[in-house]
Enzyme design. Structure first.
Site, PDB file in Angstrom:
ATOM      1  N   SER A 180       0.825  -1.207   0.000  1.00 49.73           N
ATOM      2  CA  SER A 180       0.000   0.000   0.000  1.00 49.73           C
ATOM      3  C   SER A 180       0.861   1.259   0.000  1.00 49.73           C
ATOM      4  CB  SER A 180      -0.951   0.001   1.194  1.00 49.73           C
ATOM      5  OG  SER A 180      -0.251  -0.055   2.417  1.00 49.73           O
ATOM      6  N   ASP A 224       6.585   3.053   6.675  1.00 49.42           N
ATOM      7  CA  ASP A 224       6.450   2.458   5.346  1.00 49.42           C
ATOM      8  C   ASP A 224       6.592   3.512   4.255  1.00 49.42           C
ATOM      9  OD1 ASP A 224       5.929   0.202   6.808  1.00 49.42           O
ATOM     10  OD2 ASP A 224       3.793   0.116   6.322  1.00 49.42           O
TER      11      ASP A 224
END
Length: 495
Positions: A180, A224
């Protein structure tokens, strides 16, 4: 990934774009951005509590190609994809040569009128989330379309023309390697660049995180997106998540290598276990603030703000000694959301909600980031010193094992990741394997393995035995590549 590998990958992506005469206008320029997946080596879920984390950008990556169009709509296409999910779908870099297989996959095109997501006045984030998630088959597009929503909110940018977006990814979904974030960062880079906006590296990652937190609705930390944006090939990104400060880029000693081994159990940050642990962590911080005599004030239902000159607003800044001496006994092992809100008014976390009837394992969730921040700092010191002795490498592995056990104590373990870690322990230093831990949000996904240089055969054998035991496929991740900003944008003026 070697420099030659970069050239080969770019050539394959160029061939993929030029083959899409059905999608792009051959006379208009196309802008390309690329963002890698990541292997969480140490730190993991402690990122949202302000911990230091160590992240390796992987060789697998997502490409996003963007072109302007006259029609007032956003068209997002990932029809060259082999699986569906949060990040659209994953395809290997060699997919150009596998067109016959791809042709059998259902079309994954989403068309969104710009007026629906970027009207004259910015949509509230909750409304944008609702509009983009109504149809589960199209909800994956929020990871791309959300960039326009955030750009309008944060940069007052509203597109003056329509846009076409083509997505290609080798980052597999549900493996815990941040598919993602790779999509969010690549999409944000491409869409902000075609708009002519100048956004610095750190801001790019923080804005991409807003897409996931506020538009998609997944309560992830920032590690991330920072790795996807700023990571360097072959280096661990040293990131202090307060909120996102790059400490440095740490090269692995030449005697060591890192691998990821997928457990075959799908991981999703949007699953309730992750959000429950995150909420419990912030509940613990609120209780510690009360014990420490810090001033709290209500700012919204079940939400407070805390004046915190002692810890700077971050739970990770509580030392292990302070935790054991002053706070541990005051933080209950478990507490219902109702009891917590009645007593403390709420938490400081905007990304989670506290459910009245849910019981939260507050002590374990609070203890994890406090001890993890300490573990990561010790791990970093050992690596920076070169880990030249077997004793140092065993110590690195022990820190990983401790981190893994702490995940399980929080409720983010799984039988698959536990088994993989146990198999690494069984092989041990004599087999060239020093340590392992579950990564990212836990509850499945990928295990990071620290190994001696040249032990790929041992890792492959471990994955084979795991698959034979469990019936679950075990993908092995190896290699590294640069993040979006070090890699740079690419463009084609004519296709």
């Amino acid at each position: 990934m070697t420099a030659g590998g970069d050239d080969d990958e770019l050539a394959a992506v160029h061939a993929w774009i030029t083959a899409r005469a059905d999608f792009f206008d051959a006379a208009r320029p196309v802008l390309l951005a690329r963002a890698p997946g990541r292997l969480d080596v140490m730190g993991g879920i402690a990122d949202y509590a302000g911990s230091l984390v160590l992240e390796l950008p992987l060789a697998v990556a997502t490409w996003v190609a963007v072109q302007s169009q006259d029609a007032p709509s956003l068209v997002i296409d990932s029809s060259d994809a082999s699986a569906t999910g949060a990040a659209g779908a994953a395809v290997a870099a060699a997919a150009v040569a596998a067109a016959a297989a791809v042709a059998a996959v259902a079309d994954r095109r989403v068309v969104i009128p710009l007026e629906d997501i970027v009207p004259a006045a910015p949509l509230p984030y909750a409304e944008a989330r609702l509009r983009l998630s109504r149809d589960p088959e199209r909800a994956w597009a929020a990871y791309v379309a959300g960039a326009l929503v955030v750009l309008q909110h944060e940069h007052r940018h509203r597109p003056r023309h329509g846009l076409k977006v083509l997505v290609r990814s080798s980052v597999p979904i549900g493996k815990g390697v941040s598919s993602s974030a790779a999509l969010e960062v690549a999409a944000f880079e491409a869409l902000s660049s075609i708009a002519g906006l100048e956004i610095d590296d750190r801001a790019l990652a923080l804005l991409a995180q807003k897409v996931e937190n506020l538009v998609v609705g997944a309560p992830c930390g920032v590690m991330d997106q920072m790795t996807a944006a700023c990571g360097r090939r072959g280096h661990l990104l040293e990131l202090l998540c307060q909120p996102a400060e790059i400490v440095g880029h740490l090269a692995l000693p030449p005697s060591l290598e890192l691998y990821g081994v997928d457990s075959g159990i799908a991981h999703e940050v949007s699953r309730p276990e992750y959000g429950t642990v995150r909420a419990a962590t912030f509940m613990g911080y609120r209780i510690i603030a009360d014990v420490a005599g810090l001033v709290a004030r209500a700012v919204a239902p079940a939400r407070v703000a805390i004046e915190d000159p002692r810890f700077g607003g971050y739970l990770a800044n509580v030392t292990p000694d302070e935790w054991r001496r002053e706070f541990r006994d005051a933080v209950p092992e478990a507490m219902t959301g109702r009891d917590f809100v009645e007593r403390y008014g709420g938490s400081t976390d905007e990304a989670t909600s506290i459910e009245a009837d849910r019981t939260y394992a507050v002590r374990a969730a609070t203890e994890h980031p406090i001890l993890e921040h300490d573990r990561v700092r010790r791990f970093r010191t050992l690596l920076a010193d070169g880990a030249t002795t077997d004793e140092a490498r065993v110590s690195l592995g022990q820190l990983m094992y401790e981190s893994h056990l702490s995940y399980s104590a929080c409720g983010l373990g799984s039988d698959g990741t536990d088994r993989l870690v146990a198999m690494v322990r069984e092989a041990g230093p004599t087999g060239g394997l020093y340590g392992a831990k579950v990564t990212g949000g836990g509850s499945g996904g990928t295990v990071a393995v620290l190994a001696a240089q040249g032990r790929r055969a041992a890792i492959d054998e471990l994955a084979r035995r795991y698959q034979q035991e469990t019936g679950r496929a075990a993908t092995v991740f190896h290699g590294s590549s640069s993040g979006t900003r070090p890699y740079g944008l690419r463009s084609f003026t004519r296709l």
